[in-house]
Design a protein around this motif. Structure first.
Motif, PDB file in Angstrom:
ATOM      1  N   VAL B 235       0.837  -1.206   0.000  1.00 26.06           N
ATOM      2  CA  VAL B 235       0.000   0.000   0.000  1.00 26.06           C
ATOM      3  C   VAL B 235       0.873   1.257   0.000  1.00 26.06           C
ATOM      4  CG1 VAL B 235      -1.594   1.382   1.419  1.00 26.06           C
ATOM      5  CG2 VAL B 235      -2.068  -1.042   1.004  1.00 26.06           C
ATOM      6  N   ALA B 236       1.925   1.265   0.822  1.00 21.19           N
ATOM      7  CA  ALA B 236       2.785   2.448   0.886  1.00 21.19           C
ATOM      8  C   ALA B 236       3.463   2.682  -0.463  1.00 21.19           C
ATOM      9  CB  ALA B 236       3.830   2.288   1.993  1.00 21.19           C
ATOM     10  N   LYS B 238       2.600   1.658  -3.512  1.00 18.83           N
ATOM     11  CA  LYS B 238       1.688   2.037  -4.594  1.00 18.83           C
ATOM     12  C   LYS B 238       1.051   3.403  -4.345  1.00 18.83           C
ATOM     13  CE  LYS B 238       0.927  -2.564  -6.361  1.00 18.83           C
ATOM     14  NZ  LYS B 238       0.120  -3.789  -6.242  1.00 18.83           N
ATOM     15  N   THR B 239       0.854   3.778  -3.068  1.00 20.58           N
ATOM     16  CA  THR B 239       0.395   5.138  -2.776  1.00 20.58           C
ATOM     17  C   THR B 239       1.434   6.133  -3.276  1.00 20.58           C
ATOM     18  OG1 THR B 239      -0.819   4.416  -0.807  1.00 20.58           O
ATOM     19  CG2 THR B 239      -0.270   6.749  -0.946  1.00 20.58           C
ATOM     20  N   ALA B 240       2.705   5.837  -2.985  1.00 24.99           N
ATOM     21  CA  ALA B 240       3.784   6.733  -3.414  1.00 24.99           C
ATOM     22  C   ALA B 240       3.804   6.855  -4.937  1.00 24.99           C
ATOM     23  CB  ALA B 240       5.133   6.232  -2.894  1.00 24.99           C
ATOM     24  N   GLY B 242       1.325   6.477  -6.968  1.00 22.98           N
ATOM     25  CA  GLY B 242       0.150   7.246  -7.367  1.00 22.98           C
ATOM     26  C   GLY B 242       0.337   8.735  -7.131  1.00 22.98           C
TER      27      GLY B 242
END
Lengths: 352, 352
Positions: B235-236, B238-240, B242
């Protein structure tokens, strides 16, 4: 619609200056709001006096104590019951106000909110919901940190509450709701997330349930409501904050790297300041504590006056849209919200 | 040091072009590397023929099958045993190569790696480790997605493996190791994370264990090794990704917003391209699968030739620094790595 908002003005890093300034900004454009301000009376009077006409729009309730950023939730519960934060929440409980706002410490505010207001009927765990910018439109994401571990029922309740906020705050008619996962196939990720997906498919909610999304889809705006446990949501939110900080700092370095680039910067300054403003946290300030018998909005501790004003507008919107009544109605589709209320199940501020 | 690297050249989105180009780039600057290429022979010969001298540096092993991006891990295990991906891993198992690289699908590569190479002695779960840019220096983060749920022992093992990589790949003498959490106080977050912290404090590792960090500290570079479960890490990451995409797209919009801004853009172009290059994924391409009896590097499926070259260099570095021997030695401080190896416990590629 007239509304009264209770504000702990002692919570922010530079309290009460930005709080009072934000209140004044909103007071000017929204004549039907009235404010109850909780904190040190002399300090508040001095700040309020700086803004013409503001003293007519506020009631000041003196509180000796306030919660500091370092106070643990347990300390707030034991020793903070006379604090400005607790008193603002009590105003909601006692029907003197329809929403409470504080820029104070998140853990203490959640602990006191649960203690003073209690959970909304049918909600196992309150959550923190935030509005996030994406490449297209703002979205709602929850939980952003109230619950480190969640089961599938918690996630389902977050989805129900999140879609109400997406409709009422962001104006989405039929919000696309998604569960955050590490893959989009049905068999992916954690058990509680798969179970929550199965349950949301079964439920008859006024939403477009799109299943799982991955974290790069948050900022791509693929969903209007992103649901996850509070650990994951907190990590995603803070990762995003860190990356925005890193990219803007590297951008600055790039512009300082040569004279030509500096000249380019001067010409692009207006455009760049608009670029920065789209990422400005004050535009999206105000996290909502959802699942309580009352509207509670948490402002960022470092919010400017403008940022605090955003949080005040958010609280007013939630009150006027009767957000909690809607949540109750959708958690109990068998009984209407008004029935639930008249049954005395609910002491929600929004219904007073 | 001479080394042989086995490469599944059929894995990438545009295979085998970028793979072969990346290999050629590295081959020119590193004359002691030799490559075994797994995939369709005619395709590979054609690609290799484009680069002068490359045919002397490679052995081609024809494989009829290859794993597609859509193949599930279970399918890869059942039907993919003759694929170019499986055959490259077998080369490591059989001592024909010291590392394997693939740009193919992550789930299938992890499943086949575990099946072919088996776990490293003392490691409960292999993990995916990646190198991430920060405001200061690159750091190692793991697990980035192999294990959706982890216990405290898994997290401790990730920390041990991560610090070896920080020392050997990033050259940190005494890496600062941290557990990712949603607060920095001891009582914060999830139980398994608190237990892992207690265990890491007790262990005598050549590290500076700094306890918990929050997600905004990842890009601030507060730790050299960030440890978390695979759900959170994914999650971290792929958030980055994005957020980088969102900020660069908004920056572009800002420059296109007026003629003056466009002129400013032209003048800042060189600086901005340097800015973008610091965030370029090809600079940090190559995730390491750690905890296996052999070095396995996963390239991004969309990697360019340059990006694939980065993954090849990473694999060579891991081989030459005997990364797996070091992990074994630190997981079993009572017996030296060489003793563990001569006991026949380990069939690690790195020691052949």
């Amino acid at each position: 619609m007239t509304a009264v908002i209770a504000i702990d003005v002692m919570g922010g890093d530079n309290a009460p200056g930005p709080e009072i300034e934000g209140i004044w900004q909103v007071a000017q454009s929204d004549p039907d709001l009235h404010f109850r301000l909780y904190g040190k009376e002399t300090l508040i009077r001095e700040s309020v006096g700086r803004f013409p006409g503001l003293s007519d729009r506020v009631d000041i309730v003196h509180c000796d104590q306030h919660i500091t950023p370092e106070d643990k939730p347990s300390y707030a519960l034991r020793r903070g019951r006379d604090s400005s934060m607790a008193k603002a929440l009590e105003a909601v409980r006692d029907g003197k106000a329809q929403a409470a706002i504080s820029a104070g410490n998140t853990g203490a505010l959640m602990a006191l909110s649960m203690y003073v207001l209690k959970r909304l009927e049918g909600i196992g765990r309150p959550a923190i919901a935030g509005i996030l910018p994406t490449t297209s439109h703002p979205i709602v994401m929850l939980d952003l940190g109230a619950n480190a571990v969640c089961d599938s029922q918690n996630l389902v309740e977050f989805a129900v509450m999140g879609q109400v906020f997406a409709r009422q705050v962001l104006g989405r008619d039929r919000p696309r709701v998604a569960l955050l996962n590490i893959g989009i196939e049905e068999a992916k990720g954690r058990e509680e997330i798969r179970d929550a997906a199965a349950e949301l498919k079964r439920m008859d909610l006024p939403i477009d349930f799109i299943g799982f999304i991955e974290a790069h889809d948050i900022t791509a705006g693929r969903a209007d409501v992103v649901v996850c446990d509070g650990f994951t949501g907190n990590v995603a939110l803070k990762t995003a904050e860190g990356v925005v900080k890193m990219t803007t700092s590297r951008l600055k370095d790039a512009f300082l790297s040569s004279w030509v680039a500096k000249l380019g910067y001067l010409l692009s300054k207006g455009a760049l300041s608009r670029f920065r403003s789209t990422l400005d946290p004050s535009l999206h300030n105000g996290a909502m504590f959802v699942g309580l018998n009352g509207i509670v909005v948490k402002s960022h501790g470092a919010a400017t006056g403008e940022g605090f004003g955003t949080a005040v507008r958010l609280a007013a919107k939630l009150v006027r849209n009767r957000a909690n009544e809607r949540i109750i109605a959708e958690m109990h589709p068998d009984q209407s919200a008004s029935a639930a209320i008249s049954d005395g199940l609910v002491a929600a501020s929004a219904v007073r």
